[in-house]
Design a protein around this motif. Structure first.
Motif, PDB file in Angstrom:
ATOM      1  N   UNK A 258     -10.161  -5.379   2.639  1.00 41.53           N
ATOM      2  CA  UNK A 258     -10.869  -4.696   1.558  1.00 41.53           C
ATOM      3  C   UNK A 258     -12.116  -4.048   2.124  1.00 41.53           C
ATOM      4  N   UNK A 259     -12.832  -3.318   1.282  1.00 43.03           N
ATOM      5  CA  UNK A 259     -14.101  -2.726   1.703  1.00 43.03           C
ATOM      6  C   UNK A 259     -15.298  -3.419   1.062  1.00 43.03           C
ATOM      7  N   UNK A 260     -15.110  -4.683   0.614  1.00 43.40           N
ATOM      8  CA  UNK A 260     -16.219  -5.424   0.023  1.00 43.40           C
ATOM      9  C   UNK A 260     -16.867  -6.385   1.005  1.00 43.40           C
ATOM     10  N   UNK A 261     -16.163  -6.735   2.088  1.00 43.49           N
ATOM     11  CA  UNK A 261     -16.723  -7.639   3.088  1.00 43.49           C
ATOM     12  C   UNK A 261     -16.235  -7.214   4.457  1.00 43.49           C
TER      13      UNK A 261
ATOM     14  N   UNK B  85     -12.007  -1.083  -2.957  1.00 45.28           N
ATOM     15  CA  UNK B  85     -10.551  -1.110  -2.919  1.00 45.28           C
ATOM     16  C   UNK B  85     -10.075  -2.277  -2.061  1.00 45.28           C
ATOM     17  N   UNK B  86      -8.817  -2.655  -2.262  1.00 45.80           N
ATOM     18  CA  UNK B  86      -8.114  -3.541  -1.345  1.00 45.80           C
ATOM     19  C   UNK B  86      -6.900  -2.793  -0.815  1.00 45.80           C
ATOM     20  N   UNK B  87      -6.381  -3.280   0.326  1.00 46.47           N
ATOM     21  CA  UNK B  87      -5.186  -2.697   0.923  1.00 46.47           C
ATOM     22  C   UNK B  87      -4.099  -3.771   0.974  1.00 46.47           C
ATOM     23  N   UNK B  88      -2.919  -3.435   0.451  1.00 50.73           N
ATOM     24  CA  UNK B  88      -1.783  -4.342   0.438  1.00 50.73           C
ATOM     25  C   UNK B  88      -0.574  -3.636   1.025  1.00 50.73           C
TER      26      UNK B  88
ATOM     27  N   UNK C 259      13.449   1.103   9.780  1.00 48.27           N
ATOM     28  CA  UNK C 259      14.540   0.440   9.085  1.00 48.27           C
ATOM     29  C   UNK C 259      14.086  -0.210   7.794  1.00 48.27           C
ATOM     30  N   UNK C 260      13.025  -0.973   7.828  1.00 51.12           N
ATOM     31  CA  UNK C 260      12.451  -1.584   6.626  1.00 51.12           C
ATOM     32  C   UNK C 260      11.132  -0.888   6.358  1.00 51.12           C
ATOM     33  N   UNK C 261      11.063  -0.080   5.323  1.00 54.74           N
ATOM     34  CA  UNK C 261       9.872   0.701   5.031  1.00 54.74           C
ATOM     35  C   UNK C 261       8.882  -0.189   4.300  1.00 54.74           C
ATOM     36  N   UNK C 262       7.703  -0.333   4.818  1.00 56.49           N
ATOM     37  CA  UNK C 262       6.689  -1.215   4.241  1.00 56.49           C
ATOM     38  C   UNK C 262       5.524  -0.355   3.803  1.00 56.49           C
ATOM     39  N   UNK C 263       5.455  -0.050   2.572  1.00 55.86           N
ATOM     40  CA  UNK C 263       4.466   0.890   2.075  1.00 55.86           C
ATOM     41  C   UNK C 263       3.141   0.191   1.821  1.00 55.86           C
ATOM     42  N   UNK C 264       2.090   0.792   2.293  1.00 53.93           N
ATOM     43  CA  UNK C 264       0.742   0.271   2.111  1.00 53.93           C
ATOM     44  C   UNK C 264       0.082   0.974   0.934  1.00 53.93           C
ATOM     45  N   UNK C 265      -0.531   0.194   0.077  1.00 52.81           N
ATOM     46  CA  UNK C 265      -1.229   0.712  -1.104  1.00 52.81           C
ATOM     47  C   UNK C 265      -2.720   0.444  -0.991  1.00 52.81           C
ATOM     48  N   UNK C 266      -3.482   1.417  -1.374  1.00 54.65           N
ATOM     49  CA  UNK C 266      -4.931   1.288  -1.517  1.00 54.65           C
ATOM     50  C   UNK C 266      -5.202   1.127  -3.008  1.00 54.65           C
ATOM     51  N   UNK C 267      -5.584  -0.074  -3.392  1.00 54.28           N
ATOM     52  CA  UNK C 267      -5.660  -0.441  -4.808  1.00 54.28           C
ATOM     53  C   UNK C 267      -7.111  -0.579  -5.219  1.00 54.28           C
ATOM     54  N   UNK C 268      -7.445   0.112  -6.256  1.00 51.55           N
ATOM     55  CA  UNK C 268      -8.827   0.144  -6.730  1.00 51.55           C
ATOM     56  C   UNK C 268      -9.182  -1.137  -7.472  1.00 51.55           C
ATOM     57  N   UNK C 269     -10.466  -1.500  -7.406  1.00 57.47           N
ATOM     58  CA  UNK C 269     -10.970  -2.628  -8.192  1.00 57.47           C
ATOM     59  C   UNK C 269     -11.010  -2.236  -9.667  1.00 57.47           C
ATOM     60  N   UNK C 270     -10.854  -3.199 -10.560  1.00 61.06           N
ATOM     61  CA  UNK C 270     -11.044  -2.895 -11.992  1.00 61.06           C
ATOM     62  C   UNK C 270     -12.478  -2.467 -12.266  1.00 61.06           C
TER      63      UNK C 270
END
Length: 997
Positions: free
Chosen positions: A858-861, A906-909, A966-977
Motif C-alpha cells: 500500500x502507500x500508507x506505510x 491505495x492498496x495493491x492486490x 499461462x495463468x494471468x494474474x491481474x493486479x488491481x490498485x484499489x482505492x481506500x474508502x
C-alpha cells in the motif's frame, strides 16, 4: 600448546580448527614458514622495530595469507619529570610465554567471552619504570577470533609517571593473499594494475569509525586520502579527541585512524580482518593504518594519566576476527560481542545493570531545536503542543521534547529564562504535555557549563583546566559555531553532588521528565587537568555515565548525544549516531564543505547508514531529526532520500518543525514513516564506497497480523474460506548521494538472499560475494512496488540461468533515467510463492486451478506490508444465470497505525482470474487494474514467451507485457474508502469464468 626450538628461535604455538597463534618471545626469526612474504615486511626494514622484540602472528587456517603477521607488542610513551619517556619490549627482561588460566583470578574472562578458551597464552616481561607486564592471548572456540589484553599488576616507577599512551601491538595486516573472487578477466586485471600504478590505488579498503557521533565514519579505498575536519582544530578538535589523530606522533608514517574498531578488507578476494576494542572503559582505543593499508597498530590513549608506584594498569580486551569469506554484515559479530561484554561488565564493575535494548518502543515525537533553536518560549511550545495533539490521530507522535533555550545558561539548568517563560514553570509545561496524553522530554548537557553561567562564576574550581594550570578551561564549540563552554571535572565530589541533584530534580523531582536527551557528554572527557589525575579521560567518562544513571534511575529513558560511542554502551537506551541534520544538504555558507561535525543532510545520512549495525545491539539508533518544512534548503527529492534512510534505519523518529508550517504533502511523508519498525537495514555496499547506496531490510509480518485457520466463514457466507499468511519480503533502497542523476544497480541474488530457497541462517553468515542458495531453483516471479511513486512492476527472473542479473533503478521506473541526486527509491519486493493448486471447496473448482490472492502493498506505510492485518478469501460456484464460473470473495483488513485520508491512498492486490472483470464488486470508485510489466535484460532476466511491446531505451532494457502468460494474474490498485480511518476493510468479489479447453 606446542613449543619449537632451534639455534635462534623459541616458537610457541596455540591453535585450534580455525586459526593459529604463534609467539616468538625472544627474537624474530629470519624466515617464517607460515607466510612467504614476510621478508619484505616493514619490520625487517626499519630500525624502530629491534629484532630482539617479542613478536606474534595470528593466521587463518583456511587461508594462510590472512591474518596479523610480525606484530610487535607493548610500547609505552609518556613523561617522567616532564621529559619524554618510552619503554619498549626491546628493553624487557625475563621475557617468556606461559600457559595461563583466564577462567579465574584477577585476569578472568567476563561472561561475554565464554567461548574463548580459559587456557590461554600469556607473554610476561619486566620493563623499566613499569615492572611486570602481562599480555594475554586467547583463541575462540567458535571461529577464527583472538582477544588480546595488557595487564600491569603493580607499577614500580621510581617517580610519578605521566602516561600518554601505549601501543598494544603493531604489525602487518594481510588480507590480499589467496584466490580472487571478483571474477575479473585477465584484461580487466591488467587495466586495474595499470590504474593502481598511476593513481596509487588498490583493492584494500578500511572501514573507519569516528570517536563521536559527529565524527566521520565510512569506508576509505586504498589510494584515497582520508577525510579530515574542515574547521581549524581550535573549533573542532574536542569533538574528535579520542585516541587520534592529532594526539599521535606522525613520524611513523601513520595515515589513517579508526576509533574503537576498524575493518580491513580486500575487494577482489572477499577477505577481511576486523579489529576492535570490546569496551572503552580503561582507555580510548584506536587503530592506525599506514598509507598502504598494511601496517596496523592498536593504540590506547591515557592522556597524561598519573601512575604512582603500586598502580594497577590494564587495557580493554581487543578482539581480532579473521574473515576468510567476508560476511554480508562484517561488523555484526563484533557488535554483538561488544554488547555482551559491556552488559556483563557494568554490574560487575559498577553494580548497575546495563540498559536493555528495546526496539519495540522506539521514540517518535517532536523536537523544538531545528525550527526555534534557542528562541523557544512558552507560547511557541504550547502552540506546537496543541498542534501535535490535534494531529495525533493522523500523525501519532508520542514524545514532546523541549530542547536548548529554556535555561538562563548552560549549567544553570534549573533556572528558567523568565523572559521566555513569564507565566509558566517547567512543572506547568510537563503537566500540560501529560494532559494531552503525550510524553514530556527534556534536553540538557549535564557535564557542560557556559563561561558566563552562575555555576562557572561561583565555582571556578569545578572546571577542567588546561594542562599546566592555566586559569581558563579547555574550550570547545557546540553545534552552533562560536558558542564556547567549559567541561565539568566530575572527579570533584561537589561536582558529583551538583550533577546528581540536578538530574534528580529533572527526572524524579519537581520536573519529573522520564525522557532525557543528554548532550555534549564528551565534555566530561575533555583533555586537561583534573582534581584526580590518576584517572584518564575514558575512566572519567565512565565515572560521569555511572553518576548520571544512578541519578536518573533505570526507569528514565536516556538518549546519549555528543558522546564517544563505545563508552556509552550499556549506559543509555538510545544514542545519536550521526551528525546534526542541518537545514541543507551541504554545510551552508560561510562554513566549509566538511564531512565531519558540521550540520548538514549529507553528513547525517552517511553516518546513519554506516552505523546501522549498532541499532538494536548497542542501543536504539538516533539518526537525528526530520525536517519537513519547505523553508529549508532541502529539495523535495532530498527530503525523500533522507526519509528513506531514516525509515530503513529503524531508529528514533522526531520531527523538528513548527508543525503549523508543514504542508500537507510533506506531512504525508512523515505519516508514511509511522509506525517505525525498530529494524535496521543492511548496507550491502558498505565497504564499496564512503556513502553506501544499496540498503536492504528483510521484513516479516507484523506481530499484530492475525493468524487464522485454513477454514472458516466470512460473516456467515455459506462457504469455507482461507486465510493467506503474508510471506517475508524485502525492502530495497537504491540511493544516489552524488550531485547528478545516475543509474543505480545491484545483483538480484544479493538483494533477494533472505528470501531465496536454501538460504543459510542469518544474512550475517553468508558471503557478500557468493549467493548461498541450496538445491535447484526455478524461474522466479517478483512483485515490485516502488513506494514513493506508487509504480508496480512484475519481474521474471531466472538466477540459475543468469546468476549475475542486476536490479536496475532506471528499468524499474516509468520515467527512467536513474535516481535523482541526493535521493532514493524504495522498492518492496516479493517472491510469488503461490503454488499452481489452491485448496478448493469442490472437485469442480479444483479444475479451475484457482490461485489465492496476494497482497502486494500500500502507500500508507513505507514497508508495504506491516499495515496488513488479515487477508481472507473464499470461492463458490455462482448461482446467477448470467455468471458461468466461480465467484471469488476477498476480504482485506488493514490497520495503518494512524488515521489515513481514504481519498489519497491505495492498496495493491494480485487477484488471479480477474482479467475479464471490468468492475471489481466492493471496490471504491477510482480503483483500477494495473498493467503488469516485466523488466528484462539479455544480461540478466529470463523472459520466456514475453512479446515485446515497447522499447524503454536504446539500450537492451525493455518493458514487456504479460498478456501471454499461462495463468494471468491481474493486479488491481484499489482505492481506500472515503473518510478518515485507521482500520479499513474491503470485501471484494469477482467471477472466474470457466475457460474452454
Amino acid at each position: 600448546m606446542e613449543q619449537e626450538y632451534n639455534a635462534n628461535v623459541t616458537k610457541v604455538v596455540l591453535e585450534n580448527s580455525f586459526a593459529v597463534l604463534t609467539l616468538w618471545p625472544q627474537c624474530t626469526p629470519v624466515k617464517y614458514p607460515d607466510h612467504r612474504y614476510h621478508d619484505q615486511h616493514h619490520l625487517h626494514q626499519h630500525q624502530h622495530a629491534p629484532p630482539s622484540s617479542p613478536r606474534f602472528s595470528f593466521v587463518s587456517k583456511s587461508n594462510t595469507g590472512l591474518g596479523i603477521f610480525d606484530a610487535s607488542t607493548v610500547e609505552f610513551r609518556g613523561k617522567v619529570r616532564n621529559k619524554a619517556w618510552k619503554a619498549t619490549m626491546a628493553q624487557a627482561l625475563n621475557v617468556q610465554v606461559v600457559e595461563t588460566d583466564l577462567g579465574k583470578g584477577e585476569g578472568a574472562l567476563v561472561a561475554g567471552l565464554a567461548d574463548f578458551r580459559p587456557k590461554a597464552l600469556t607473554l610476561t616481561a619486566e620493563l623499566p619504570e613499569v615492572g611486570q607486564v602481562f599480555v594475554d592471548f586467547a583463541l575462540s572456540n567458535s571461529g577464527p577470533a583472538l582477544i588480546v589484553r595488557l595487564r600491569c599488576p603493580s607499577i614500580v616507577c621510581s617517580e610519578d609517571l605521566r602516561l600518554d599512551e601505549f601501543v598494544l601491538f603493531d604489525g602487518d595486516g594481510e588480507v590480499s593473499e589467496g584466490p580472487r573472487r571478483d571474477g575479473k578477466s585477465f584484461i580487466r586485471l591488467c587495466w586495474d594494475y595499470i590504474a593502481r600504478r598511476v593513481r596509487g590505488g588498490g583493492p584494500r579498503r578500511v572501514f573507519v569509525n569516528g570517536w563521536n557521533a559527529w565524527s566521520f565514519s565510512g569506508a576509505i579505498q586504498q589510494g584515497e586520502r582520508p577525510s579530515t575536519p574542515g574547521l581549524p582544530g581550535i573549533f573542532c578538535a574536542a569533538f574528535h579527541h579520542g585516541a587520534g589523530p592529532a594526539e599521535f606522533d606522525r613520524s611513523n608514517n601513520k595515515e589513517l585512524y579508526s576509533e574503537m574498531f576498524a575493518l580491513l578488507s580486500d575487494k577482489s578476494r572477499g577477505t577481511g580482518l576486523l579489529l576492535g576494542f570490546l569496551t572503552q572503559h580503561e582507555q580510548f582505543g584506536a587503530f592506525s593504518f599506514d598509507e598502504r593499508f598494511v601496517e596496523v597498530g592498536a593504540h590506547c590513549r591515557c592522556d597524561g594519566q598519573l601512575l604512582k608506584p603500586g598502580t594497577f594498569l590494564q587495557s580493554d580486551w581487543c578482539m581480532l576476527e579473521l574473515q576468510p569469506i567476508l560476511p554480508e554484515e562484517p561488523l555484526a559479530a563484533f557488535m554483538a560481542r561488544s554488547a555482551q561484554v559491556n552488559a556483563a561488565m557494568l554490574p560487575q564493575q559498577h553494580g548497575i545493570d546495563a540498559c536493555v535494548v528495546d526496539t519495540t518502543r522506539v521514540p517518535v515525537g517532536w523536537c523544538s531545536w531545528y525550527h526555534f533553536y534557542e528562541a523557544i518560549s512558552e507560547d511557541n511550545l504550547l502552540a506546537n503542543l496543541g498542534m501535535m495533539a490535534k494531529l495525533q490521530p493522523q500523525l501519532p507522535l508520542e514524545l514532546f521534547q523541549i530542547d536548548d533555550g529554556y535555561q538562563q545558561a548552560w549549567g544553570d539548568w534549573l533556572a528558567l529564562d523568565s523572559l521566555k517563560f513569564p507565566t509558566k514553570s517547567m512543572r506547568d509545561l510537563v503537566m500540560a504535555v501529560r494532559a494531552q496524553g503525550l510524553r514530556p522530554g527534556l534536553w540538557l548537557a549535564p557535564v557542560a557549563v557556559d563561561k558566563h553561567s552562575r555555576v562557572a562564576a561561583e565555582h571556578p574550581e569545578w572546571i577542567i583546566r588546561r594542562q599546566g594550570g592555566l586559569s581558563d578551561g579547555w574550550a570547545s564549540n557546540s553545534a552552533n559555531c562560536g558558542k564556547w563552554f567549559y567541561g565539568l571535572d566530575v572527579t570533584v565530589p561537589e561536582v558529583q553532588t551538583f550533577i546528581r541533584e540536578t538530574l534528580t530534580t529533572v527526572s524524579h523531582g519537581d520536573w519529573s521528565f522520564d525522557y532525557l536527551k543528554l548532550d555534549f557528554l564528551y565534555a566530561a572527557a575533555l583533555k586537561g587537568a583534573r582534581q584526580d589525575p590518576t584517572l584518564n579521560t575514558a575512566q572519567v567518562l565512565q565515572l560521569a555515565l555511572r553518576l548520571i544513571r544512578e541519578a536518573v534511575g533505570p526507569s528514565t529513558y536516556v538518549l546519549g548525544c555528543g558522546s564517544p560511542l563505545g563508552a556509552t554502551i550499556g549506559w543509555v537506551n538510545a544514542n545519536r549516531v550521526s551528525a546534526d541534520a542541518g537545514p541543507a544538504w551541504l554545510p551552508t555558507f560561510p562554513l566549509p564543505d566538511c564531512k565531519w561535525n558540521l550540520p548538514c543532510g549529507r553528513n547525517m545520512v552517511r553516518n546513519t547508514i554506516n552505523r546501522l549495525p549498532m541499532h538494536g545491539i548497542w542501543w536504539v539508533n538516533d539518526p537525528d531529526c526530520m525536517l519537513l518544512r519547505e523553508s529549508t534548503q532541502f529539495t523535495p527529492s532530498e527530503v525523500v532520500g533522507i526519509a528513506t534512510v531514516k525509515a530503513l534505519s529503524g531508529g528514533s523518529f522526531l520531527v523538528s518543525d513548527d508543525l503549523e508550517s508543514v504542508s500537507r504533502s510533506r506531512m504525508r511523508i512523515a505519516q508514511a514513516m509511522l509506525p517505525v519498525t525498530g529494524r535496521a537495514a543492511v548496507a550491502l555496499d558498505m565497504l564499496e564506497r564512503e556513502m553506501p547506496e544499496v540498503l536492504r531490510l528483510h521484513m516479516e509480518k507484523r506481530g499484530e497480523e492475525q493468524e487464522g485457520s485454513s477454514a472458516g466463514r466470512l460473516d456467515g457466507l455459506p462457504f469455507p474460506h482461507h486465510r493467506e499468511q503474508q510471506s517475508p519480503w524485502v525492502l530495497i533502497g537504491l540511493c544516489n548521494w552524488g550531485d547528478s542523476k545516475k543509474e543505480v544497480t545491484y545483483p538480484w541474488k544479493a538483494l533477494l538472499r533472505p528470501l531465496l530457497p536454501g538460504a543459510t541462517g542469518s544474512s550475517s553468515s553468508s558471503s557478500s560475494n557468493d549467493g548461498v542458495v541450496g538445491g535447484a531453483m526455478g524461474p522466479l516471479t517478483l512483485h515490485v512496488l516502488e513506494f514513493w511513486t506508487s509504480e508496480y512492476f512484475r519481474v521474471r527472473l531466472d538466477l540459475n540461468a543468469t546468476p549475475d542479473a542486476v536490479m536496475s533503478a532506471s528499468a524499474l521506473s516509468t520515467i527512467g533515467g536513474g535516481v535523482l541526486p541526493h535521493s532514493a527509491r524504495l522498492y518492496a519486493v516479493r517472491i510469488d510463492e503461490r503454488g499452481e493448486h489452491a485448496a478448493c471447496s469442490s472437485q469442480e473448482q479444483q479444475q479451475l486451478l484457482q490461485l489465492p490472492p496476494m497482497y502486494l502493498g500500500s502507500d500508507v506505510h513505507f514497508t508495504c506490508g506491516w499495515e496488513l492485518r488479515c487477508l481472507d478469501w473464499g470461492e463458490l460456484l455462482s448461482k446467477r444465470k448470467e455468471e458461468k464460473g466461480t465467484r471469488v470473495i476477498v476480504r482485506v483488513t488493514l490497520d495503518a497505525g494512524k488515521q489515513v485520508d481514504g481519498g489519497l491512498h491505495h492498496i495493491w492486490l494480485d487477484l488471479p482470474g480477474s482479467e475479464d472483470t471490468t468492475v471489481l464488486e466492493g471496490a471504491p470508485e477510482g480503483s483500477e487494474k494495473v498493467q503488469g510489466s516485466v523488466q528484462g535484460s539479455p544480461h540478466g532476466l529470463h523472459l520466456p514467451h514475453m512479446p515485446r511491446v515497447r522499447s524503454h531505451t536504446e539500450e537492451p532494457l525493455s518493458i514487456y507485457s504479460i498478456t501471454s502468460m499461462g495463468h494471468i494474474r491481474t493486479v488491481w490498485k484499489i482505492r481506500f474508502p472515503e473518510g478518515n480511518a485507521q482500520t479499513v476493510t474491503w470485501t471484494l468479489s469477482y467471477v472466474v469464468r470457466k475457460r474452454a479447453k
